[in-house]
Design an enzyme around this catalytic site. Sequence first.
Site, PDB file in Angstrom:
ATOM      1  N   CYS A   1     -56.735 -15.962  73.649  1.00  0.00           N
ATOM      2  CA  CYS A   1     -56.507 -14.895  72.348  1.00  0.00           C
ATOM      3  C   CYS A   1     -57.487 -15.600  71.584  1.00  0.00           C
ATOM      4  O   CYS A   1     -57.594 -14.891  70.372  1.00  0.00           O
ATOM      5  CB  CYS A   1     -55.243 -15.342  71.822  1.00  0.00           C
TER       6      CYS A   1
ATOM      7  N   HIS B   1     -55.183 -15.579  64.571  1.00  0.00           N
ATOM      8  CA  HIS B   1     -56.393 -16.362  64.483  1.00  0.00           C
ATOM      9  C   HIS B   1     -57.198 -16.433  63.815  1.00  0.00           C
ATOM     10  O   HIS B   1     -58.115 -15.379  63.576  1.00  0.00           O
ATOM     11  CB  HIS B   1     -56.968 -16.318  66.079  1.00  0.00           C
TER      12      HIS B   1
END
Length: 358
Positions: free
Chosen positions: A155, A249
């Site tokens: 990810c 993120h």
Amino acid sequence: MHRVGIVGATGIVGQQFLVALDKHPWFQVAALAASERSAGKTYGEALRDPRTGAVRWYCEEPPPAWALAMPVVEAAKLDASSLSLVFSAVESDQARELEPGFARTTPVISTASAFRYEEDVPIIVPGVNNGHVVLLERQRKNRGWKGFITAQPNCTTIGLAITLKPLQDSFGVRTVLMTSMQALSGAGRSPGVLAFDILDNVIPFIFGEEEKVQRESLKILGRLKNGSITPADIAVSCTCTRVNVKDGHTESVFLSTAKPCDADDAAKAMSEFDGGLHELELPSAPEHMIVVRQDPYRPQPRLDRDTEGGMATVVGRLRADTALPNGLKYVLVSHNTRMGAAKGAVLAAELLAKTGYL
């Protein structure tokens, strides 16, 4: 309508798959599989803690009502041959044991790292390396499978790879230095993100993460030639940290291009990049793969992670860097549990369906 199964359906990523596939126009969830502990129960029963009655559901959206009465089968006993596709959301050790069995008859899209680095397994990021799907033909031939395994990237890798692709195509990329500030949800319920570890703190190490990002980025951005992928000729180095953010993120990226490229040129290349997704008309594809913000205080995970349903990568603070030759630097935010997990895997499945691999 393609009949699909979810393996690891009661886990966090498995739950995200159910949300991503709810009312999907191309895919119908026909099978749910999990551990032996959950087998023989309905999905609603399997989610409930037998001691407290608490429902162990971790998505913001409620569980789809149609899923709650579905039976859960033991993953090792799932008959994949009746399905068009298996979404696998199990840990790598389980994936290495289970996924080849499914792939003998049925395509598998895996969120685990178990097979990401094998030569005949592509890491598909729709819009970035669509052409890598032809590697699946070699995989089928090599392994004698009717199906195949293709992997979803880490990810943290996915937002970086998406933003590098238009720069690589237009200007060439020589060097990439990246520091990540990764959300808690990327760790699930693993050690290192307990409340008193992360509160008022930054965790400066995530086991195996930096190696994954460096290796996967080069494979995703590599060239397919003569039935194999030649990794991109880019020097990539990163430091991956965990911060007290729920989802999304954030990454600080410094890079050097082969050809001169100012910030305006880079912003134009990123903003116009779609990797052919508009032409393919995939249901989960964002309108813009990359959204470039001009506000110097953006992107921020809380404000930008849900852009275009969490499927767009948001870039800001795009500017020249004088420490590197032809240097650029920017900050990105990518939703780790949507584009970086189940919803991104569903987008990959849509690409495979559109290109005739399902």
